[in-house]
Each structure stands twice: as C-alpha cells, then as structure tokens.
Write an enzyme that holds these catalytic residues in place. Structure first.
Site, PDB file in Angstrom:
ATOM      1  N   ASP A 224     100.763 -11.648   4.667  1.00  0.00           N
ATOM      2  CA  ASP A 224     101.704 -10.887   5.489  1.00  0.00           C
ATOM      3  C   ASP A 224     102.165 -11.786   6.627  1.00  0.00           C
ATOM      4  OD1 ASP A 224     100.086  -9.860   8.176  1.00  0.00           O
ATOM      5  OD2 ASP A 224      98.755  -9.965   6.414  1.00  0.00           O
ATOM      6  N   ASP A 313     101.258  -0.400  11.210  1.00  0.00           N
ATOM      7  CA  ASP A 313     100.236  -1.244  11.832  1.00  0.00           C
ATOM      8  C   ASP A 313      99.853  -0.591  13.166  1.00  0.00           C
ATOM      9  OD1 ASP A 313     100.023  -4.819  12.567  1.00  0.00           O
ATOM     10  OD2 ASP A 313      98.708  -3.164  13.102  1.00  0.00           O
ATOM     11  N   GLU A 315      96.734  -0.729  15.956  1.00  0.00           N
ATOM     12  CA  GLU A 315      95.527  -1.491  16.254  1.00  0.00           C
ATOM     13  C   GLU A 315      95.419  -1.740  17.752  1.00  0.00           C
ATOM     14  OE1 GLU A 315      95.867  -5.782  15.508  1.00  0.00           O
ATOM     15  OE2 GLU A 315      97.610  -5.290  14.224  1.00  0.00           O
TER      16      GLU A 315
END
Length: 428
Positions: A224, A313, A315
């Site tokens: 990625d 995503d 985090e």
C-alpha cells in the site's frame, strides 16, 4: 359432776345438796355393778330390750320386757350418766359378753349402707383434689383434641382445593400445548405448500460468491502506498511477486493524494488488483461526510473483478500531528466509524475494510465489537498477526506485517480467493 336432764325431776328444779357419804356409796355401787355385768352375773336391761326388740323374749321373759330401762342397768343409778364407750357401757359390754358379735352383726345389718364409691376412687381430700385436676386436664385435652381435629379438617380442605387448582392448570397447559402444536403443524403445512408452488432457485457455488478468512496468514502478497512514495515503479513491484496494491485517495474532507492517478492506474496497467483507502479524521467532521468525499474522489467500487473494496484507515492520531485518540471518547469514535461504514455501503453496496492497530483500537475505541462484519486489515509488525481486536475473532482479511522500506501486506488467502473477494458483494 354435772347431772344430765334425765336425772332431774324438773328442768327448773334446783339440785339438792348431797353428802360426801352418798357420793362414795354411789361410786361403790357403780363399780360393783360393772363388775357383775362383766362377769355375766347381771344382765343389763338394754341387752334384754335389744333382744326383745329384735325377736322373742330372752331369758328375762315378758317380765323383763315390761320393766326395761333404755340407759342400761347402771343408768338406773341416780346421778350416773354413762357413755356407750365407758367402762360397763353398751359398746364396752358388746365386745366382751357372750353373743356380742351376733348382736353387733344384727345391729349392723339394721343400719343403712353408705352408697358405694366408684371403682378405684378414694374419697379422701387429697385424692378428690387429684381427681378434680385429672378431670380438668381431661377436659382441656378434649378441647385441644377438638381444635386439632378442626385444624386438620381445614388443612385437608385447603389441600383438596389446591389439588383441584393444580389439576385445572395442568388441563389448561395441556390444552394450550395441544393448540400450539396444531398451529405449528398448520404453519408447517402452509410453508410446505408455498415451497411446492414456488419456482426452484439455482444457487452459485460458495467459492464464487463468498470468501471468509481461512487462517492462511501468508497468502497473496501486496503493498500500500501514499503521496510520500511519489511515482511508484509498478513493474518492479510486480516482478517482486506482489499481487495487489492499495492507494491512498483522501483524508478528512479536504485532502486528496496528488499522486493518485499514477499510483492507481499504474498498478492496474501491470495486472495488479487495486483498491483505495481514506485516512479518517474523526476530529474534523462526521463519518458520513468523509465517506461521501472519499467515494467522490477515487474511493468508488465496482464489481469488475479487479477493483478491491474501499478501506477506512483509523489509527493513532500522532500520524497526523494530533493526540492519540483525537481528544474523543470511545463512543464518539465508534459513532464516526459506524457512520462512515453505513454511508459507504449505501453508496457502493460494499462494507469498507477497516484498517487499525489492536492496541489503539482497545485504547481509543474501547475494543468495540460493533464491526465484526467489516473485513479487518490489522497492522501488527510481529511474526504473527497476534490477537484480533473487537469482534474479529474469526480472523483478519489483510495483515500489514512491515513498513520497511514500504508497507507490505498479506491477504488471508490465495490469489484466486483475492479475486473472489474483489468481486463479491458479501458481506451485505
């Protein structure tokens, strides 16, 4: 000595004075007469009277009956009053004269007998008291017994009523069960009838429509990338054996990757499966708003067999220069993730993949189990993926195992499984 009234000529007559000689004379005569009677020389007149009254004339004959004195022979002595028990009196002589026992028996037979006492009962004062107490105790015991009998009768009536009620409830329960069974049977028959009339559907093989984590941690490899990789040499990574790539498209509601076109289209040109991801900023706007921004700027999905579903995503906040949990509570972050997931599914028909770290998810999202249906991309730079967070106990879908020199990943399955995953609409 005082004289009895029978020794006086008249109740009001005054007694004449007596000399000492006359008193001695009377005493001597009394003793002589008593001795004569005791030895049987003389017979008292009351003995003759008693025999004459009881039957034929005794030895004295009619003449004795005519001149009888009822006070005994000694009573005829002037001034002498004899008691029946005194020396020479009737009771005394009855014990010692011949035939006295027969006379006493006849006299005893003439007396009325006292009423007989109850068997075993003594009429003494103490015994009578005990008997009364026993009678009272018997009465108390009788009352207690009667009360106990009544209590037992009431208890029996209550028990009988309870048994009747239980029997009624059992009958009602049996009737309800029978009715429910009949309704269930009728519903089953109706369902079977509908099934017979409905056309048969052909179902595709599970491998063509559905994929789940299989426990193959080191499956198809991939990478990625984001803007800091710039223009990527895709033929190089293809030759290194990587089968798929994920490209960052957006962040928040304002940022777009300036290298998106080269990275996304370049991976497709070399034959790699590709997808896009959005870096979530729960501190800036709602999840639904960011999902719309993502889809509009490269995050769309289509079932062409090459495009992988979009990824959120979420985090550590330090990656974008803010606090670890974005100064938000676990509940607020859960709301953000849920809104993003629901809006993305509404727009594309697919649930997004969620990329996260296990320790951060536990710290900032409270280890929520609300997203177990979303595919999981876990970041864990260890020999194995490690324990799964939240509700992903079935396992992960992607595993990012290193970020050196580039983010490298494994798909939890083969390349064929990856193609199936890319094209399927499950989970819905």
């Amino acid at each position: 000595m005082r004289l009895s009234a029978s020794a006086r000529s008249h109740p009001t007559e005054r007694p004449r004075p007596r000399s000492r000689r006359s008193s001695l004379t009377r005493s001597a005569v009394t003793l002589v007469g008593a001795a004569a009677l005791t030895l049987g020389v003389a017979t008292p007149s009351y003995a003759g009277t008693s025999i004459g009254a009881a039957g034929p004339a005794g030895p004295a004959g009619p003449a004795g009956a005519a001149g009888v004195r009822t006070d005994g022979d000694l009573a005829g002595i002037p001034g002498l009053r004899m008691s029946p028990q005194a020396f020479g009196g009737p009771d005394y002589l009855a014990r010692y004269r011949p035939g006295a026992e027969a006379v006493a028996a006849r006299q005893q037979g003439a007396r009325p007998l006292p009423p007989p006492s109850p068997d075993g009962v003594v009429t003494g004062t103490v015994e009578v008291t005990d008997l009364k107490q026993a009678v009272n105790a018997l009465r108390v015991a009788s009352r207690q017994h009667a009360a106990a009998v009544r209590h037992v009768a009431r208890a029996a009536a209550v028990k009988k009523a309870a048994e009747r009620r239980v029997a009624e409830l059992r009958r009602a329960e049996a009737a309800a069960a029978k009715k429910a069974a009949a309704a269930k049977k009728a519903a089953a028959a109706k369902k079977a009838q509908v099934a017979r009339k409905a056309p048969k559907k052909t179902t595709a093989k599970a491998s063509e429509t559905r994929w789940e984590p299989r426990g193959l941690t080191r499956g198809a490899p991939g990478i990625d990338v984001a803007s800091h990789q710039g223009n990527v040499d895709w033929p190089y990574y293809r030759d290194q054996g990587f089968k798929f790539a994920y490209v960052k498209a957006t962040e928040g509601t304002t940022y777009k990757n300036p290298f998106f076109d080269q990275q996304f289209n370049g991976s497709a040109k070399v034959g790699m499966l590709h997808g896009t991801y959005h870096f979530g900023r729960p501190d800036q706007s709602s999840g639904a708003e960011q999902a719309r921004f993502f889809v509009a700027n490269g995050g769309d999905w289509k079932p062409d067999g090459k495009t992988l579903p979009g990824e959120l995503d979420i985090e550590f906040g330090e990656a974008v220069g803010v606090s670890t949990c974005y100064d938000l509570s676990p509940g607020q972050i859960v709301t953000f993730v849920r809104d993003f997931s629901n809006e993305y599914k509404r727009l594309t028909g697919r649930l997004p993949v969620i990329y996260t770290n296990g320790s951060w998810w536990q710290q900032c999202v409270g280890n929520s189990t609300a997203f177990g249906r979303n595919p999981l991309w876990i970041a864990s730079y260890n020999p194995e993926p490690g324990p799964m967070p939240g509700g992903w106990q079935k396992g992960h879908t992607f595993w990012q195992y290193t970020e050196t020199p580039i983010d490298k990943n494994y798909f939890n399955g083969s390349l064929a499984d990856l193609k199936t995953f890319a094209n399927q609409r499950w989970p819905r």
